[in-house]
Design an enzyme around this catalytic site. Sequence first.
Site, PDB file in Angstrom:
ATOM      1  N   ASP A 123       0.134  -8.192  -8.939  1.00 46.58           N
ATOM      2  CA  ASP A 123       0.071  -6.768  -9.272  1.00 46.58           C
ATOM      3  C   ASP A 123      -1.022  -6.013  -8.517  1.00 46.58           C
ATOM      4  O   ASP A 123      -1.331  -4.873  -8.847  1.00 46.58           O
ATOM      5  CB  ASP A 123      -0.126  -6.582 -10.780  1.00 46.58           C
ATOM      6  N   GLU A 124      -1.602  -6.640  -7.493  1.00 50.02           N
ATOM      7  CA  GLU A 124      -2.695  -5.981  -6.776  1.00 50.02           C
ATOM      8  C   GLU A 124      -2.624  -6.302  -5.282  1.00 50.02           C
ATOM      9  O   GLU A 124      -2.394  -7.454  -4.903  1.00 50.02           O
ATOM     10  CB  GLU A 124      -4.037  -6.449  -7.351  1.00 50.02           C
ATOM     11  N   ASP A 155      -3.501  -1.298  -7.693  1.00 51.48           N
ATOM     12  CA  ASP A 155      -3.178  -2.137  -8.843  1.00 51.48           C
ATOM     13  C   ASP A 155      -2.093  -1.459  -9.676  1.00 51.48           C
ATOM     14  O   ASP A 155      -2.162  -0.259  -9.945  1.00 51.48           O
ATOM     15  CB  ASP A 155      -4.443  -2.331  -9.706  1.00 51.48           C
TER      16      ASP A 155
END
Length: 425
Positions: A118-119, A19
């Site tokens: 974002d992950e 992340d």
Amino acid sequence: MVHVMDYRYVPRRDILCIDVKSFFASAECVSRGLNPLTSFLVVISRPESDGGLVLAATPLMKEVFGIQTGSRKFELPNDPRIIIAPPRMKYYLDINAQIRTIFLRYVPEEDFLPYSIDEVFLDVTSSHRLFGSTIQIAKQIQMAILNELGLYVTCGIGDNLLLAKLALDNEAKEVTSRLSEWRYENVQEKLWHIRKLTDFWGIGERMARRLQNIGISSIFELSQTEPTLLKMHLGVIGQQLYYHAHGLDYSRINEAYQPIEKSFGKNQILERDYHDPNEVIIVIKEMAEEMASRLRNHFVDTNKVFLNISYSKYSPIRGFKHQMKVEPTNSSKTLKEILEMIFWEYYQNEPVRVIAISFGGIALKRGLQLNLFESPAKTIQVERLERTIDKIRKRYGYKSLMHASSLTNGATGIKRSTYVGGHQG
């Protein structure tokens, strides 16, 4: 007696769940030459409005001021250190592409699974000969992203996707190394000690209430409940949660999370309260047209139409949500008529602030649905027209061909056509 699984014969992979810490806010800090961990910055949609929504905040904003995603601009303290940034979605997507390039140095495409902007999940099981142990690979990725892009990333490591995600969410984000490893051997000491049911991947507020209604208030209690009892109360998902509570997940990255049935949805928070329902109808039609185009681009139909209207925060009632089963279709004309009909049937003469539309029951298009009240020639003509409009807009943009209603007061289609991901590009 505590029941513990025998993990000797279950498959083990080396999975990373990574992340990017406060991605949007961190990217804005880097663009200004600032350190994301030592800066006070928030990304706010519609920053000119006191009701602007916080989309991201740096760690210090959360720690010092309690400001986080979902906060409003009026909640920000009057502090000169705070930087307010409007969202730049195209910029974030460009940074995301650069991060992806770094990930793909360590794994092939088939071992790479984006989970959100974002992950991601990476399966590094086959990467050890080139890059070392799992922890060494994780640290190399952390340093590469920090050195090349100035961004800090947090990493969870596990024997499967579930354990890697739980390690990320429940420990890695709290330690200075921003790295945590949860294996099957750690289930009793770590997984069973997760503080709240909702801290567990796959358990939301609603599922937590259902579990509590049958006397389960912790992950440990979930792991010790008979799976047949869980299935009786919760269905197949109950059995799945039982095995998850023991850290078991047989999903593989190259086959994970491919839903049999998808849905298409769109949500819009209006910039002001709409008191004129005819303005609301214009926005609903614009949204329906855009979503119907997506259906056609994917060669699928919908047979379930859902409309959710939220009234102003000053209204005495919240709004309404209603769904309707329909004949399979991807026609803009048909879907707009259905949504307009739902709206007028349930609208209660209150100012509207949020419109949400979704299409369910998605299936591959099998043919043209004829209409008893319209000639086959007319139906074919309408479908050809809609596909022609799709092609023109795809090539020349939304403003190249639009309805006159999109020029009227209350319409949002033209402005939002310049947005990326629902926000300013």
